[in-house]
Design a protein around this motif. Structure first.
Motif, PDB file in Angstrom:
ATOM      1  N   VAL A 212      53.085   5.700 -40.635  1.00 18.35           N
ATOM      2  CA  VAL A 212      51.837   5.522 -39.888  1.00 18.35           C
ATOM      3  C   VAL A 212      51.066   4.319 -40.418  1.00 18.35           C
ATOM      4  O   VAL A 212      50.526   3.514 -39.642  1.00 18.35           O
ATOM      5  N   LEU A 213      51.037   4.166 -41.743  1.00 21.91           N
ATOM      6  CA  LEU A 213      50.327   3.040 -42.344  1.00 21.91           C
ATOM      7  C   LEU A 213      50.961   1.711 -41.946  1.00 21.91           C
ATOM      8  O   LEU A 213      50.254   0.754 -41.589  1.00 21.91           O
ATOM      9  N   VAL A 214      52.275   1.651 -41.991  1.00 20.22           N
ATOM     10  CA  VAL A 214      52.976   0.418 -41.621  1.00 20.22           C
ATOM     11  C   VAL A 214      52.740   0.073 -40.155  1.00 20.22           C
ATOM     12  O   VAL A 214      52.589  -1.090 -39.786  1.00 20.22           O
ATOM     13  N   ALA A 215      52.677   1.095 -39.289  1.00 20.59           N
ATOM     14  CA  ALA A 215      52.480   0.856 -37.863  1.00 20.59           C
ATOM     15  C   ALA A 215      51.041   0.456 -37.536  1.00 20.59           C
ATOM     16  O   ALA A 215      50.806  -0.399 -36.674  1.00 20.59           O
ATOM     17  N   LEU A 216      50.078   1.077 -38.210  1.00 22.72           N
ATOM     18  CA  LEU A 216      48.675   0.835 -37.876  1.00 22.72           C
ATOM     19  C   LEU A 216      48.077  -0.379 -38.576  1.00 22.72           C
ATOM     20  O   LEU A 216      47.144  -0.988 -38.043  1.00 22.72           O
TER      21      LEU A 216
ATOM     22  N   ILE B 101      43.938 -11.814 -28.959  1.00 20.96           N
ATOM     23  CA  ILE B 101      45.040 -10.871 -29.158  1.00 20.96           C
ATOM     24  C   ILE B 101      44.553  -9.437 -28.981  1.00 20.96           C
ATOM     25  O   ILE B 101      45.235  -8.600 -28.371  1.00 20.96           O
ATOM     26  N   THR B 102      43.360  -9.139 -29.495  1.00 19.91           N
ATOM     27  CA  THR B 102      42.799  -7.793 -29.348  1.00 19.91           C
ATOM     28  C   THR B 102      42.582  -7.442 -27.883  1.00 19.91           C
ATOM     29  O   THR B 102      42.892  -6.334 -27.437  1.00 19.91           O
ATOM     30  N   ILE B 103      42.058  -8.393 -27.114  1.00 19.55           N
ATOM     31  CA  ILE B 103      41.851  -8.165 -25.684  1.00 19.55           C
ATOM     32  C   ILE B 103      43.179  -7.879 -24.995  1.00 19.55           C
ATOM     33  O   ILE B 103      43.259  -7.048 -24.078  1.00 19.55           O
ATOM     34  N   ALA B 104      44.245  -8.536 -25.451  1.00 19.16           N
ATOM     35  CA  ALA B 104      45.545  -8.396 -24.805  1.00 19.16           C
ATOM     36  C   ALA B 104      46.223  -7.067 -25.128  1.00 19.16           C
ATOM     37  O   ALA B 104      46.872  -6.471 -24.260  1.00 19.16           O
ATOM     38  N   VAL B 105      46.099  -6.596 -26.366  1.00 18.85           N
ATOM     39  CA  VAL B 105      46.898  -5.431 -26.788  1.00 18.85           C
ATOM     40  C   VAL B 105      46.162  -4.094 -26.643  1.00 18.85           C
ATOM     41  O   VAL B 105      46.805  -3.048 -26.515  1.00 18.85           O
ATOM     42  N   LEU B 106      44.839  -4.116 -26.659  1.00 17.31           N
ATOM     43  CA  LEU B 106      44.106  -2.854 -26.629  1.00 17.31           C
ATOM     44  C   LEU B 106      44.366  -2.011 -25.377  1.00 17.31           C
ATOM     45  O   LEU B 106      44.512  -0.790 -25.481  1.00 17.31           O
ATOM     46  N   PRO B 107      44.419  -2.595 -24.169  1.00 20.36           N
ATOM     47  CA  PRO B 107      44.677  -1.746 -22.990  1.00 20.36           C
ATOM     48  C   PRO B 107      45.976  -0.970 -23.081  1.00 20.36           C
ATOM     49  O   PRO B 107      46.018   0.221 -22.738  1.00 20.36           O
ATOM     50  N   SER B 108      47.055  -1.598 -23.537  1.00 19.55           N
ATOM     51  CA  SER B 108      48.333  -0.889 -23.628  1.00 19.55           C
ATOM     52  C   SER B 108      48.284   0.195 -24.693  1.00 19.55           C
ATOM     53  O   SER B 108      48.857   1.282 -24.514  1.00 19.55           O
ATOM     54  N   ILE B 109      47.581  -0.054 -25.796  1.00 18.42           N
ATOM     55  CA  ILE B 109      47.446   0.962 -26.845  1.00 18.42           C
ATOM     56  C   ILE B 109      46.650   2.162 -26.331  1.00 18.42           C
ATOM     57  O   ILE B 109      47.019   3.325 -26.567  1.00 18.42           O
ATOM     58  N   ILE B 110      45.581   1.902 -25.598  1.00 14.95           N
ATOM     59  CA  ILE B 110      44.742   2.973 -25.068  1.00 14.95           C
ATOM     60  C   ILE B 110      45.521   3.813 -24.055  1.00 14.95           C
ATOM     61  O   ILE B 110      45.485   5.051 -24.087  1.00 14.95           O
ATOM     62  N   VAL B 111      46.249   3.143 -23.156  1.00 13.00           N
ATOM     63  CA  VAL B 111      47.016   3.863 -22.135  1.00 13.00           C
ATOM     64  C   VAL B 111      48.060   4.762 -22.779  1.00 13.00           C
ATOM     65  O   VAL B 111      48.214   5.935 -22.420  1.00 13.00           O
ATOM     66  N   PHE B 112      48.799   4.216 -23.754  1.00 18.73           N
ATOM     67  CA  PHE B 112      49.834   5.021 -24.391  1.00 18.73           C
ATOM     68  C   PHE B 112      49.226   6.161 -25.209  1.00 18.73           C
ATOM     69  O   PHE B 112      49.800   7.253 -25.261  1.00 18.73           O
TER      70      PHE B 112
END
Length: 281
Positions: free
Chosen positions: A25-29, A252-263
Protein backbone atom coordinates in the motif's frame (compact mmCIF):
# COMPACT_ATOMS: atom_id res chain seq x y z
CA UNK A 1 -18.15 -19.24 20.45
CA UNK A 2 -15.01 -21.28 19.87
CA UNK A 3 -11.72 -19.43 19.81
CA UNK A 4 -8.76 -20.96 18.03
CA UNK A 5 -5.38 -20.16 19.48
CA UNK A 6 -2.76 -19.40 16.89
CA UNK A 7 0.63 -21.02 17.11
CA UNK A 8 3.75 -18.79 17.20
CA UNK A 9 4.48 -19.73 13.60
CA UNK A 10 0.94 -18.74 12.53
CA UNK A 11 1.19 -15.45 14.43
CA UNK A 12 4.51 -14.68 12.75
CA UNK A 13 3.04 -15.50 9.34
CA UNK A 14 0.07 -13.22 9.98
CA UNK A 15 2.29 -10.36 11.13
CA UNK A 16 4.49 -10.82 8.08
CA UNK A 17 1.45 -10.79 5.75
CA UNK A 18 0.16 -7.58 7.33
CA UNK A 19 3.57 -5.93 7.02
CA UNK A 20 3.84 -7.03 3.41
CA UNK A 21 0.38 -5.63 2.58
CA UNK A 22 1.24 -2.39 4.35
CA UNK A 23 4.43 -2.15 2.30
CA UNK A 24 2.48 -2.72 -0.93
CA UNK A 25 0.00 0.00 0.00
CA UNK A 26 2.84 2.38 0.85
CA UNK A 27 4.64 1.72 -2.43
CA UNK A 28 1.41 2.25 -4.38
CA UNK A 29 0.27 5.41 -2.58
CA UNK A 30 3.59 7.19 -2.08
CA UNK A 31 4.04 8.46 -5.68
CA UNK A 32 0.44 9.69 -5.84
CA UNK A 33 0.59 11.47 -2.47
CA UNK A 34 3.99 12.94 -3.33
CA UNK A 35 2.76 14.38 -6.63
CA UNK A 36 -0.37 15.86 -5.05
CA UNK A 37 1.59 17.45 -2.19
CA UNK A 38 4.22 18.76 -4.61
CA UNK A 39 1.53 20.57 -6.57
CA UNK A 40 1.05 22.82 -3.51
CA UNK A 41 4.77 23.52 -3.02
CA UNK A 42 7.02 26.14 -4.53
CA UNK A 43 9.83 25.26 -6.92
CA UNK A 44 12.36 25.98 -4.17
CA UNK A 45 10.68 23.56 -1.76
CA UNK A 46 10.55 20.82 -4.39
CA UNK A 47 14.21 21.18 -5.34
CA UNK A 48 15.53 21.65 -1.81
CA UNK A 49 13.71 18.80 -0.07
CA UNK A 50 11.09 16.94 -2.06
CA UNK A 51 9.94 14.86 0.92
CA UNK A 52 8.96 17.71 3.22
CA UNK A 53 5.37 18.90 3.54
CA UNK A 54 4.51 22.21 1.83
CA UNK A 55 4.98 25.21 4.10
CA UNK A 56 1.67 26.66 2.82
CA UNK A 57 -0.97 24.99 0.69
CA UNK A 58 -1.14 27.35 -2.27
CA UNK A 59 -3.15 26.82 -5.48
CA UNK A 60 -0.80 29.01 -7.50
CA UNK A 61 0.54 25.92 -9.30
CA UNK A 62 -2.94 25.07 -10.58
CA UNK A 63 -3.48 28.65 -11.69
CA UNK A 64 -0.17 28.63 -13.56
CA UNK A 65 -0.95 25.29 -15.21
CA UNK A 66 -4.30 26.58 -16.48
CA UNK A 67 -2.64 29.75 -17.80
CA UNK A 68 0.30 28.00 -19.49
CA UNK A 69 -1.75 25.37 -21.33
CA UNK A 70 -5.42 24.84 -22.27
CA UNK A 71 -5.79 22.15 -19.62
CA UNK A 72 -9.54 22.70 -19.28
CA UNK A 73 -10.02 22.22 -23.03
CA UNK A 74 -8.10 18.94 -22.94
CA UNK A 75 -10.02 17.93 -19.81
CA UNK A 76 -13.36 18.48 -21.55
CA UNK A 77 -12.13 16.55 -24.61
CA UNK A 78 -11.18 13.63 -22.38
CA UNK A 79 -14.59 13.70 -20.70
CA UNK A 80 -16.44 13.67 -24.02
CA UNK A 81 -14.31 10.92 -25.56
CA UNK A 82 -14.21 8.76 -22.42
CA UNK A 83 -17.93 8.92 -21.64
CA UNK A 84 -18.97 8.40 -25.27
CA UNK A 85 -16.63 5.45 -25.84
CA UNK A 86 -17.63 3.89 -22.50
CA UNK A 87 -21.35 4.13 -23.26
CA UNK A 88 -20.88 2.72 -26.77
CA UNK A 89 -18.61 -0.06 -25.51
CA UNK A 90 -20.94 -1.20 -22.74
CA UNK A 91 -24.05 -1.05 -24.94
CA UNK A 92 -22.54 -3.11 -27.78
CA UNK A 93 -20.66 -5.58 -25.59
CA UNK A 94 -23.68 -6.11 -23.32
CA UNK A 95 -25.60 -7.48 -26.30
CA UNK A 96 -22.64 -9.59 -27.36
CA UNK A 97 -22.08 -10.88 -23.83
CA UNK A 98 -25.74 -11.85 -23.50
CA UNK A 99 -25.66 -13.80 -26.76
CA UNK A 100 -22.42 -15.59 -25.87
CA UNK A 101 -23.73 -16.45 -22.40
CA UNK A 102 -27.29 -17.57 -23.14
CA UNK A 103 -27.58 -18.50 -26.81
CA UNK A 104 -26.30 -21.55 -28.66
CA UNK A 105 -24.89 -21.29 -32.16
CA UNK A 106 -22.14 -22.88 -34.21
CA UNK A 107 -18.53 -21.94 -33.44
CA UNK A 108 -19.61 -19.91 -30.40
CA UNK A 109 -16.60 -20.90 -28.29
CA UNK A 110 -14.22 -20.44 -31.22
CA UNK A 111 -15.48 -16.93 -31.95
CA UNK A 112 -15.37 -16.00 -28.27
CA UNK A 113 -11.82 -17.33 -28.02
CA UNK A 114 -10.69 -15.30 -31.02
CA UNK A 115 -12.26 -12.12 -29.61
CA UNK A 116 -10.66 -12.78 -26.21
CA UNK A 117 -7.24 -13.38 -27.76
CA UNK A 118 -7.29 -9.85 -29.14
CA UNK A 119 -6.46 -8.80 -25.57
CA UNK A 120 -2.87 -10.03 -26.01
CA UNK A 121 -2.22 -8.04 -29.20
CA UNK A 122 0.06 -5.09 -28.34
CA UNK A 123 -1.34 -1.68 -29.20
CA UNK A 124 1.79 -0.84 -31.20
CA UNK A 125 0.90 -3.61 -33.66
CA UNK A 126 -2.44 -1.90 -34.31
CA UNK A 127 -1.07 1.56 -35.00
CA UNK A 128 -0.54 1.23 -38.76
CA UNK A 129 -3.86 -0.47 -39.65
CA UNK A 130 -5.87 1.79 -37.32
CA UNK A 131 -4.25 4.92 -38.77
CA UNK A 132 -4.97 3.70 -42.32
CA UNK A 133 -8.62 2.97 -41.58
CA UNK A 134 -9.20 6.26 -39.76
CA UNK A 135 -7.62 8.37 -42.51
CA UNK A 136 -9.61 6.56 -45.23
CA UNK A 137 -12.79 7.25 -43.26
CA UNK A 138 -11.77 10.94 -43.12
CA UNK A 139 -11.92 10.88 -39.34
CA UNK A 140 -8.34 11.97 -38.63
CA UNK A 141 -8.09 14.64 -35.93
CA UNK A 142 -11.67 14.14 -34.75
CA UNK A 143 -13.14 13.02 -31.45
CA UNK A 144 -15.14 10.36 -33.28
CA UNK A 145 -11.92 8.62 -34.30
CA UNK A 146 -10.83 8.32 -30.67
CA UNK A 147 -14.31 7.20 -29.58
CA UNK A 148 -14.37 4.37 -32.11
CA UNK A 149 -10.82 3.25 -31.37
CA UNK A 150 -11.27 3.35 -27.59
CA UNK A 151 -14.53 1.41 -27.90
CA UNK A 152 -12.64 -1.35 -29.71
CA UNK A 153 -9.66 -1.33 -27.34
CA UNK A 154 -11.86 -2.12 -24.34
CA UNK A 155 -13.77 -4.84 -26.17
CA UNK A 156 -12.00 -8.00 -24.87
CA UNK A 157 -12.16 -7.27 -21.14
CA UNK A 158 -15.73 -5.89 -21.39
CA UNK A 159 -16.86 -8.98 -23.29
CA UNK A 160 -15.36 -11.32 -20.69
CA UNK A 161 -16.93 -9.44 -17.77
CA UNK A 162 -20.37 -9.11 -19.33
CA UNK A 163 -20.46 -12.70 -20.57
CA UNK A 164 -19.77 -13.88 -17.01
CA UNK A 165 -22.37 -11.48 -15.61
CA UNK A 166 -25.11 -12.76 -17.92
CA UNK A 167 -24.06 -16.39 -17.44
CA UNK A 168 -24.60 -16.01 -13.68
CA UNK A 169 -28.26 -15.01 -14.19
CA UNK A 170 -30.67 -17.98 -13.80
CA UNK A 171 -32.05 -19.16 -17.12
CA UNK A 172 -35.50 -19.46 -15.48
CA UNK A 173 -35.83 -15.65 -15.52
CA UNK A 174 -35.27 -15.57 -19.25
CA UNK A 175 -37.71 -18.43 -19.85
CA UNK A 176 -40.35 -16.78 -17.67
CA UNK A 177 -40.08 -13.59 -19.73
CA UNK A 178 -40.54 -15.54 -22.95
CA UNK A 179 -43.58 -17.34 -21.51
CA UNK A 180 -45.10 -13.95 -20.61
CA UNK A 181 -44.80 -12.93 -24.25
CA UNK A 182 -41.62 -10.85 -24.14
CA UNK A 183 -39.47 -10.91 -27.25
CA UNK A 184 -35.70 -11.14 -27.47
CA UNK A 185 -34.96 -7.42 -27.14
CA UNK A 186 -37.55 -6.81 -24.42
CA UNK A 187 -36.16 -9.73 -22.41
CA UNK A 188 -32.65 -8.43 -22.85
CA UNK A 189 -33.47 -4.82 -21.97
CA UNK A 190 -36.05 -5.22 -19.18
CA UNK A 191 -35.00 -8.49 -17.54
CA UNK A 192 -31.38 -9.32 -18.21
CA UNK A 193 -29.83 -5.86 -18.14
CA UNK A 194 -31.09 -4.94 -14.63
CA UNK A 195 -29.87 -8.30 -13.30
CA UNK A 196 -26.40 -7.72 -14.75
CA UNK A 197 -25.95 -4.18 -13.43
CA UNK A 198 -22.90 -5.19 -11.38
CA UNK A 199 -21.10 -6.47 -14.46
CA UNK A 200 -22.22 -3.45 -16.47
CA UNK A 201 -20.78 -1.10 -13.85
CA UNK A 202 -17.48 -2.98 -13.78
CA UNK A 203 -17.15 -3.00 -17.56
CA UNK A 204 -18.00 0.70 -17.67
CA UNK A 205 -15.37 1.61 -15.07
CA UNK A 206 -12.60 -0.34 -16.80
CA UNK A 207 -13.56 1.05 -20.21
CA UNK A 208 -13.58 4.59 -18.81
CA UNK A 209 -10.14 4.17 -17.24
CA UNK A 210 -8.77 2.74 -20.49
CA UNK A 211 -10.10 5.69 -22.48
CA UNK A 212 -9.11 8.33 -19.95
CA UNK A 213 -5.48 7.21 -19.64
CA UNK A 214 -4.82 6.19 -23.28
CA UNK A 215 -1.91 8.01 -24.89
CA UNK A 216 -0.65 6.21 -28.02
CA UNK A 217 -3.67 6.53 -30.30
CA UNK A 218 -4.44 10.03 -29.06
CA UNK A 219 -0.97 11.02 -30.25
CA UNK A 220 -1.35 9.14 -33.53
CA UNK A 221 -4.84 10.24 -34.53
CA UNK A 222 -4.99 13.89 -33.39
CA UNK A 223 -3.00 16.99 -34.17
CA UNK A 224 -4.96 20.01 -32.91
CA UNK A 225 -5.84 21.29 -29.47
CA UNK A 226 -9.54 20.98 -30.29
CA UNK A 227 -9.29 17.17 -30.21
CA UNK A 228 -6.28 16.35 -28.01
CA UNK A 229 -6.99 14.63 -24.71
CA UNK A 230 -5.52 15.25 -21.28
CA UNK A 231 -2.79 12.54 -21.14
CA UNK A 232 -1.38 13.78 -24.45
CA UNK A 233 -1.46 17.40 -23.34
CA UNK A 234 0.90 16.65 -20.45
CA UNK A 235 3.54 15.35 -22.83
CA UNK A 236 2.86 18.07 -25.40
CA UNK A 237 3.46 20.87 -22.90
CA UNK A 238 6.30 19.27 -20.95
CA UNK A 239 8.80 21.73 -22.40
CA UNK A 240 6.79 24.64 -21.01
CA UNK A 241 6.60 23.00 -17.60
CA UNK A 242 10.27 21.91 -17.56
CA UNK A 243 11.34 24.65 -15.13
CA UNK A 244 8.03 25.02 -13.32
CA UNK A 245 7.62 21.81 -11.38
CA UNK A 246 4.76 23.18 -9.33
CA UNK A 247 2.65 23.73 -12.45
CA UNK A 248 3.70 20.37 -13.89
CA UNK A 249 2.67 18.47 -10.75
CA UNK A 250 -0.60 20.43 -10.67
CA UNK A 251 -1.34 19.40 -14.26
CA UNK A 252 -0.53 15.76 -13.47
CA UNK A 253 -2.87 15.89 -10.46
CA UNK A 254 -5.69 17.24 -12.62
CA UNK A 255 -5.10 14.40 -15.08
CA UNK A 256 -4.93 11.45 -12.68
CA UNK A 257 -7.41 12.34 -9.93
CA UNK A 258 -10.62 11.61 -11.92
CA UNK A 259 -9.53 8.05 -12.73
CA UNK A 260 -8.47 7.44 -9.12
CA UNK A 261 -11.80 8.74 -7.80
CA UNK A 262 -13.84 6.65 -10.27
CA UNK A 263 -11.96 3.46 -9.45
CA UNK A 264 -12.12 4.12 -5.70
CA UNK A 265 -15.91 4.46 -5.84
CA UNK A 266 -16.49 1.31 -7.91
CA UNK A 267 -13.54 -0.84 -6.85
CA UNK A 268 -15.69 -3.45 -5.05
CA UNK A 269 -17.86 -4.05 -8.10
CA UNK A 270 -14.82 -4.26 -10.38
CA UNK A 271 -12.97 -6.74 -8.17
CA UNK A 272 -16.06 -8.89 -7.55
CA UNK A 273 -16.86 -9.08 -11.25
CA UNK A 274 -13.32 -10.02 -12.19
CA UNK A 275 -13.28 -12.71 -9.49
CA UNK A 276 -16.65 -14.07 -10.59
CA UNK A 277 -15.48 -14.15 -14.17
CA UNK A 278 -12.37 -16.13 -13.29
CA UNK A 279 -14.46 -18.73 -11.45
CA UNK A 280 -17.45 -19.04 -13.73
CA UNK A 281 -15.57 -18.49 -16.98
Amino acid sequence: MTHFKLSPKQKAARVFSYLFMALCVLVALFPIVWVVLSSFKTNREILSNGLQLPSTFSFSGYKQALEMAPILKFFVNSLIVSFASTALNVFILAMAGYVFAKKKFRFKNLIFGILSLSMVIPSTALMSPVYTVITKLHLYDTKMALILVYTALSMPISLMILRSAFAAIPTELEEAAYIDGAGFFRTFWQVMMPCAKGGLASAAVLAFLESWNEFTFALLLTSSTSTRTLPLSLSYFTSQFSFNYTAMFAAITIAVLPSIIVFSIFQEQVCSSLTAGSVKG
